[in-house]
Scaffold this motif. Structure first.
Motif, PDB file in Angstrom:
ATOM      1  N   LYS A  34       0.817  -1.213   0.000  1.00 37.19           N
ATOM      2  CA  LYS A  34       0.000   0.000   0.000  1.00 37.19           C
ATOM      3  C   LYS A  34       0.849   1.262   0.000  1.00 37.19           C
ATOM      4  O   LYS A  34       0.393   2.312  -0.442  1.00 37.19           O
ATOM      5  CB  LYS A  34      -0.946   0.016   1.207  1.00 37.19           C
ATOM      6  CG  LYS A  34      -2.081  -0.957   1.071  1.00 37.19           C
ATOM      7  CD  LYS A  34      -2.944  -0.577  -0.110  1.00 37.19           C
ATOM      8  CE  LYS A  34      -4.151  -1.458  -0.245  1.00 37.19           C
ATOM      9  NZ  LYS A  34      -4.970  -1.095  -1.386  1.00 37.19           N
ATOM     10  N   ASP A  45      -1.176  -4.387   3.257  1.00 37.52           N
ATOM     11  CA  ASP A  45      -2.563  -4.601   3.655  1.00 37.52           C
ATOM     12  C   ASP A  45      -2.926  -6.062   3.457  1.00 37.52           C
ATOM     13  O   ASP A  45      -2.451  -6.707   2.524  1.00 37.52           O
ATOM     14  CB  ASP A  45      -3.492  -3.705   2.831  1.00 37.52           C
ATOM     15  CG  ASP A  45      -4.891  -3.623   3.420  1.00 37.52           C
ATOM     16  OD1 ASP A  45      -5.066  -4.000   4.592  1.00 37.52           O
ATOM     17  OD2 ASP A  45      -5.799  -3.166   2.709  1.00 37.52           O
ATOM     18  N   GLU A  46      -3.767  -6.571   4.337  1.00 39.55           N
ATOM     19  CA  GLU A  46      -4.202  -7.971   4.307  1.00 39.55           C
ATOM     20  C   GLU A  46      -3.000  -8.919   4.324  1.00 39.55           C
ATOM     21  O   GLU A  46      -2.980  -9.945   3.642  1.00 39.55           O
ATOM     22  CB  GLU A  46      -5.086  -8.237   3.087  1.00 39.55           C
ATOM     23  CG  GLU A  46      -6.332  -7.389   3.052  1.00 39.55           C
ATOM     24  CD  GLU A  46      -7.125  -7.566   1.773  1.00 39.55           C
ATOM     25  OE1 GLU A  46      -6.778  -8.448   0.972  1.00 39.55           O
ATOM     26  OE2 GLU A  46      -8.105  -6.825   1.580  1.00 39.55           O
ATOM     27  N   LEU A  69      -3.336  -5.215   8.375  1.00 39.19           N
ATOM     28  CA  LEU A  69      -2.564  -4.048   7.941  1.00 39.19           C
ATOM     29  C   LEU A  69      -1.327  -3.924   8.823  1.00 39.19           C
ATOM     30  O   LEU A  69      -1.446  -3.812  10.046  1.00 39.19           O
ATOM     31  CB  LEU A  69      -3.415  -2.785   8.045  1.00 39.19           C
ATOM     32  CG  LEU A  69      -2.768  -1.490   7.577  1.00 39.19           C
ATOM     33  CD1 LEU A  69      -2.546  -1.517   6.073  1.00 39.19           C
ATOM     34  CD2 LEU A  69      -3.627  -0.298   7.966  1.00 39.19           C
TER      35      LEU A  69
END
Length: 99
Positions: A34, A45-46, A69
């Motif tokens: 990100k 993220d994720e 995150l």
């Protein structure tokens, strides 16, 4: 020449794409990049971490845990590679059994 430092890696092309990040301590994390900065601090993220083998802490297993995150400090980042377009191959230097 300006006093602005440039990073060796051009991570702009990997933003919002899947990356695999190897961290110090033999940790392996994958998912969507990100953001990043000039010190190679990464925002993922994720994020999913591949857990280490209890028998050999330098190897990872297929077991994972969801981190969500996260921010990876640049000092801990050893390798950043894209997920798309890469395949794992067998080691050509390993001798087959019985050779």
């Amino acid at each position: 020449m300006s006093g602005r430092k440039e990073t060796v890696l051009d991570l702009a092309k990997f933003v919002d794409k899947g990356v695999q990040v190897k961290l110090t301590g033999a940790r392996l994390v994958t998912e969507t990049l990100k953001g990043y900065d000039q010190l190679l601090n990464l925002v993922l993220d994720e994020a999913v971490e591949f857990l280490r083998d209890p028998e050999d802490p330098l190897k990872t297993t297929d077991q994972t845990r969801l981190l969500g995150l996260i921010v990876c400090r640049g000092t801990a980042v050893m390798l950043v590679s894209p997920i798309d377009g890469t395949d794992e191959i067998s080691n050509p230097f390993v001798q087959p059994d019985g050779a």
